[in-house]
Design a protein around this motif. Structure first.
Motif, PDB file in Angstrom:
ATOM      1  N   VAL A 132       0.834  -1.199   0.000  1.00 10.66           N
ATOM      2  CA  VAL A 132       0.000   0.000   0.000  1.00 10.66           C
ATOM      3  C   VAL A 132       0.868   1.247   0.000  1.00 10.66           C
ATOM      4  O   VAL A 132       2.000   1.225   0.494  1.00 10.66           O
ATOM      5  N   ASP A 133       0.297   2.345  -0.529  1.00  9.36           N
ATOM      6  CA  ASP A 133       1.063   3.585  -0.594  1.00  9.36           C
ATOM      7  C   ASP A 133       1.206   4.253   0.773  1.00  9.36           C
ATOM      8  O   ASP A 133       2.079   5.091   0.973  1.00  9.36           O
ATOM      9  N   GLY A 134       0.341   3.906   1.734  1.00 13.46           N
ATOM     10  CA  GLY A 134       0.430   4.482   3.068  1.00 13.46           C
ATOM     11  C   GLY A 134      -0.033   5.911   3.164  1.00 13.46           C
ATOM     12  O   GLY A 134      -0.019   6.511   4.242  1.00 13.46           O
ATOM     13  N   VAL A 135      -0.467   6.471   2.043  1.00  7.84           N
ATOM     14  CA  VAL A 135      -0.949   7.853   2.021  1.00  7.84           C
ATOM     15  C   VAL A 135      -2.462   7.847   1.826  1.00  7.84           C
ATOM     16  O   VAL A 135      -3.216   8.216   2.722  1.00  7.84           O
ATOM     17  N   GLU A 136      -2.901   7.396   0.651  1.00  9.30           N
ATOM     18  CA  GLU A 136      -4.335   7.303   0.402  1.00  9.30           C
ATOM     19  C   GLU A 136      -4.905   6.006   0.959  1.00  9.30           C
ATOM     20  O   GLU A 136      -5.953   5.997   1.595  1.00  9.30           O
ATOM     21  N   ILE A 137      -4.207   4.906   0.708  1.00  6.54           N
ATOM     22  CA  ILE A 137      -4.648   3.606   1.210  1.00  6.54           C
ATOM     23  C   ILE A 137      -3.770   3.212   2.386  1.00  6.54           C
ATOM     24  O   ILE A 137      -2.553   3.045   2.257  1.00  6.54           O
ATOM     25  N   GLU A 138      -4.393   3.078   3.562  1.00  7.16           N
ATOM     26  CA  GLU A 138      -3.662   2.742   4.787  1.00  7.16           C
ATOM     27  C   GLU A 138      -3.411   1.245   4.895  1.00  7.16           C
ATOM     28  O   GLU A 138      -2.355   0.812   5.371  1.00  7.16           O
ATOM     29  N   SER A 139      -4.382   0.448   4.451  1.00  9.84           N
ATOM     30  CA  SER A 139      -4.235  -1.005   4.495  1.00  9.84           C
ATOM     31  C   SER A 139      -5.101  -1.623   3.421  1.00  9.84           C
ATOM     32  O   SER A 139      -6.073  -1.018   2.963  1.00  9.84           O
TER      33      SER A 139
END
Length: 283
Positions: A238-245
């Motif tokens: 995941v990108d960790g920005v828009e999608i957290e998990s």
């Protein structure tokens, strides 16, 4: 809900509305209805979410916008500061029939466009409403502006074992999950947008992409274009920005998570829900 492949209930009356006298005559039709929409997109409705308000007073082409005819009834929209009794689209869409759903979605989209488009995007001059509310004409450069929609893709990604990928955005409540979505950027096809968004948000590569259906989603003016795609791999980053998990679900795993209250899914009036339900076999 039968809004995915058939014709709409609303006749936009493109040719009749070119005559300025025609929308004015529709305003006085005894069967006409008026849908007020406030500054935050709440729709004025009656008991049982009825659309029953009748046009009153003089017709003002600058603030009374004709959506068209629904069962031969003229339907107007008015942008107001507040509605005394109303509901937002997320509340209305799953609670009303297909005809009213189409009307309130169109009403919110049109009212929002007029509210945010008082000036020409080219020269900055003031614009005036023409053709019963479907055009804003620039008094400076003479350019006509039309209501616009921003295309966005939404995609149900499946793996080789027919599991579904669901993601959680950081801004969402705990447990809320959905399929992936994103706006189409300049110079990009819809299919390219699907590949890019999935790759950016989860690191997955896709082996094929198939279009399914579309849905107007005026939050504020999106047109959601639904796809089903298959992943060439299953390792998620995941990108960790828009999608957290994000994680893969089998049908049994998703059923258990939803029934246990661990996962909440999009509302049933959304195309996200339709794409998930088509795979899941559970409406």
């Amino acid at each position: 809900m039968d809004t995915w492949s058939g014709p709409g209930h609303l006749d936009r009356c493109e040719h009749q509305r070119a005559d300025p006298a025609w929308p004015a005559a529709c305003w006085t039709d005894p069967a006409a209805i008026l849908i007020p929409v406030d500054s935050v997109g709440r729709v004025g409705v009656g008991e049982g979410f009825a659309l029953s308000e009748r046009p009153a007073g003089e017709y003002d082409p600058q603030r009374h916008y004709l959506l068209g005819l629904s069962r031969r009834r003229p339907v107007f929209v008015e942008s107001v500061d507040a509605v005394p009794a109303g509901a937002g689209l997320r509340e209305l869409m799953p609670a009303v029939d297909d005809e009213r759903r189409e009307l309130v979605v169109a009403a919110v989209a049109l009212a929002s466009w007029h509210r945010t488009s008082p000036h020409c995007g080219l020269c900055g001059a003031a614009t005036v409403v023409t053709t019963g509310g479907m055009v804003r004409h620039c008094l400076g450069c003479g350019r006509d502006r039309f209501p616009r929609s921003d295309p966005a893709i939404i995609v149900a990604v499946l793996d080789a074992d027919d599991r579904l990928l669901l993601g959680h955005q950081a801004v969402w409540p705990q447990g809320r999950m959905s399929i992936l979505a994103g706006f189409v950027t300049a110079g990009e096809s819809l299919e390219q947008a699907v590949h890019r968004e999935v790759g950016e948000e989860t690191g997955l590569l896709l082996s094929d992409v198939r279009y399914v259906a579309s849905q107007s989603w005026p939050f504020p003016r999106s047109l959601m274009l639904g796809f089903v795609a298959h992943a060439a791999s299953t390792e998620i980053q995941v990108d960790g920005v828009e999608i957290e998990s994000a994680r893969w679900f089998s049908r049994e795993e998703l059923t258990g998570a939803v029934d246990a209250g661990e996962v909440s899914l999009p509302g049933e009036a959304s195309i996200a829900h339709r794409l998930i339900a088509d795979w899941w076999g559970r409406s």
